[in-house]
Motif scaffolding. Structure first.
Motif, mmCIF file in Angstrom:
data_model
loop_
_atom_site.group_PDB
_atom_site.id
_atom_site.type_symbol
_atom_site.label_atom_id
_atom_site.label_comp_id
_atom_site.label_asym_id
_atom_site.label_seq_id
_atom_site.Cartn_x
_atom_site.Cartn_y
_atom_site.Cartn_z
ATOM 1 N N ASN A 1 0.826 -1.211 0.000
ATOM 2 C CA ASN A 1 0.000 0.000 0.000
ATOM 3 C C ASN A 1 0.860 1.262 0.000
ATOM 4 O O ASN A 1 0.506 2.261 -0.619
ATOM 5 C CB ASN A 1 -0.939 0.007 1.205
ATOM 6 C CG ASN A 1 -2.104 -0.931 0.970
ATOM 7 O OD1 ASN A 1 -2.369 -1.328 -0.161
ATOM 8 N ND2 ASN A 1 -2.789 -1.304 2.043
ATOM 9 N N ALA B 1 1.943 1.771 -3.476
ATOM 10 C CA ALA B 1 0.827 2.270 -4.296
ATOM 11 C C ALA B 1 0.618 3.767 -4.060
ATOM 12 O O ALA B 1 0.379 4.530 -4.997
ATOM 13 C CB ALA B 1 -0.449 1.502 -3.960
ATOM 14 N N THR C 1 -8.144 -0.238 -10.447
ATOM 15 C CA THR C 1 -7.824 1.189 -10.380
ATOM 16 C C THR C 1 -9.080 1.998 -10.076
ATOM 17 O O THR C 1 -9.140 2.761 -9.128
ATOM 18 C CB THR C 1 -7.200 1.677 -11.706
ATOM 19 O OG1 THR C 1 -6.117 0.812 -12.033
ATOM 20 C CG2 THR C 1 -6.694 3.099 -11.583
ATOM 21 N N ALA D 1 -4.941 -0.847 -1.692
ATOM 22 C CA ALA D 1 -4.670 -1.602 -2.913
ATOM 23 C C ALA D 1 -4.467 -3.082 -2.609
ATOM 24 O O ALA D 1 -4.866 -3.952 -3.386
ATOM 25 C CB ALA D 1 -3.439 -1.027 -3.609
ATOM 26 N N ASN E 1 -7.827 -4.852 -2.071
ATOM 27 C CA ASN E 1 -8.532 -4.910 -3.356
ATOM 28 C C ASN E 1 -7.992 -6.052 -4.209
ATOM 29 O O ASN E 1 -8.743 -6.809 -4.822
ATOM 30 C CB ASN E 1 -8.350 -3.598 -4.127
ATOM 31 C CG ASN E 1 -9.019 -2.427 -3.425
ATOM 32 O OD1 ASN E 1 -9.902 -2.634 -2.585
ATOM 33 N ND2 ASN E 1 -8.595 -1.225 -3.746
#
Lengths: 246, 249
Positions: A66, A69, A151, A166, A169
């Motif tokens: 993360n 990201a 995204t 992220a 997900n």
């Protein structure tokens, strides 16, 4: 000798069998389209390798992934404020994609026309060369799916999509067996596509040296295998339960 | 040896072609494929039928006149051998051998196995030449060329212009042909004077009638002169060079 080639360049009497080219010169020129494909394709291969490096951080842990990201969103701060670099990068990718797809389809149409009515028997078993258009179009669909899934977080995303997480997900998305399978299959297709693509780059940009060609040929296969295996490992790891949320 | 030949028969460019089966009862292993066609034509003439039209000239692999697709492969089953050098011994007794003209949209069939390959001539006319005074031969040593360079140029000059590369190509591309000539002339001092102009002109002419290259590699397998596959990269190398330099040479 001139670039005006619709007519015979010299003034000799034209032999009865010889006739000027009946077809107009293609526009944009074939060679320019090939160079466009090589340049944009190289951008994509470089992107895939960077993307892969980022993907593999999933094995280090949620926090690291993360953090990476988040770092991407603020790349080159404070030189370029906010998400400026990210959007500039996205613009380059989008333009490259449009050019790549346009050139690819145009060349495919020209190739089919120039082949004529009769099919060819294939001696050379270079799977990639024949299937570029099909692997390419499937990968195009994959890109749309992938952006929506991880995204944007709409339509095909797993329930509970969180823009700032992220890692979760990704795991939630790959916990769906159909999605994991789709990612896996697409990685195999991308490998086929870029193995021939990288080999084509050296030809399209005019690499004629024996050593250069041998190196790129080997490199094309190696990059394709690395990209496929490393990326494939993630949905497999999620499906087998090695990677979980929390 | 008994062979069944399925030969493409087509009376004119406009006519609808078809495969016609013929039996050759007395084919011999040492016959070349062209001699096999000669044998067939003797048979047809004796039976008061139309002989099969096909092209041939030197029959020793240096002229580039012969050219047929044999079982879907240009020239025949052996790699890098022209049809005149391919032999019946590649087949077995009772085999069916399918013989058709070179296939490409750029090659119109004129009759039976004869195709119009003047598209290749037009590529040469667009720049596959050198502008030198043809007269008294100049002194042999006045323009020096290294041995290595002349050998390399000869490798590419070996192209006999048969068109097998185009027929082998699923894209109907003439890259191997065009690239061979571009490379050959770019290596020679006389050819280098017009290197840029030549690339622009020949590549444009090639694109008029032939397809784009997909780096498949069929052409180099079919080429009876053994032109290396790197010739296909030469096309874009020379064209890019001309674009970047914008000069005649």
């Amino acid at each position: 000798m001139s670039s005006e080639t619709t007519y015979r360049p010299d003034a000799d009497p034209i032999p009865s069998a010889a006739r000027p080219a009946a077809t107009p010169a293609p526009f944009p020129p074939t060679w320019a389209l090939k160079v466009t494909m090589a340049v944009t394709g190289s951008i994509f291969v470089a992107f895939i390798l960077f993307h892969l490096a980022g993907n593999l951080k999933v094995y280090i842990g949620a926090e690291d992934f993360n953090h990476y990201a988040e770092w991407l969103r603020h790349l080159l701060n404070p030189l370029i404020p906010g998400s400026g670099f990210l959007w500039a990068f996205r613009a380059v990718m989008a333009i490259s994609l449009v050019l790549h797809v346009y050139s690819g389809i145009t060349l495919w149409v020209r190739a089919r026309r120039a082949r004529g009515a009769h099919a060819r028997r294939f001696l050379v078993r270079r799977l990639g060369s024949r299937t570029m258009i099909w692997t390419g179009l499937i990968v195009l669909c994959f890109i749309v799916f992938h952006i929506l899934d991880l995204t944007v977080g709409k339509i095909v995303a797993a329930p509970g999509f969180a823009p700032d997480d992220a890692y979760s997900n990704l795991i939630h998305s790959f916990e769906r067996p159909a999605v994991a399978l789709f990612y896996g299959l697409t990685m195999a297709l991308i490998a086929v596509h870029i193995s021939h693509g990288i080999w084509s780059v050296v030809n399209d940009l005019g690499g004629t040296g024996t050593r250069l060609r041998a190196v790129v040929f080997a490199l094309a296969g190696a990059i394709a295998v690395v990209v496929a295996v490393a990326n494939l490992s993630i949905p497999i790891a999620v499906q087998l339960g090695f990677l979980t949320v929390g | 040896m008994r062979l069944i030949l399925e030969v493409w028969r087509q009376a004119s460019p406009q006519a609808q072609g078809h495969f016609e089966p013929y039996e050759i009862a007395d084919a011999r292993e040492e016959m070349s494929l062209l001699e096999l066609l000669d044998r067939l034509n003797h048979q047809l003439i004796e039976a008061n039928q139309d002989p099969v039209a096909f092209e041939s000239d030197c029959r020793e692999g240096i002229c580039g006149t012969c050219g047929i697709d044999v079982n879907g492969t240009p020239h025949g089953p052996e790699d890098n051998v022209p049809a005149c050098g391919q032999h019946v011994r590649s087949f077995h007794d009772g085999d069916t051998v399918r013989i058709e003209p070179f296939r490409a949209a750029g090659f119109t069939i004129i009759r039976d196995l004869i195709v119009d390959r003047t598209g290749l001539d037009r590529i040469i006319q667009a720049g596959g030449t050198v502008a030198v005074d043809a007269g008294t031969a100049m002194d042999a040593d006045s323009v020096l060329v290294t041995h290595e360079q002349s050998e390399q140029a000869l490798d590419f000059a070996a192209c006999i212009g048969c068109g097998a590369c185009v027929s082998a190509c699923p894209n109907g591309a003439a890259y191997l042909f065009t690239g061979a000539k571009l490379k050959h002339l770019s290596l020679m001092p006389h050819g280098r004077m017009e290197r840029g102009k030549r690339a622009v002109s020949m590549v444009a002419q090639m694109e008029h009638e032939f397809g784009p290259c997909s780096q498949i590699g069929e052409c180099a397998l079919a080429c009876p002169a053994g032109v290396p596959l790197s010739a296909i990269a030469t096309v874009n190398a020379e064209r890019l060079r001309a674009m970047l330099r914008h000069r005649d040479n």
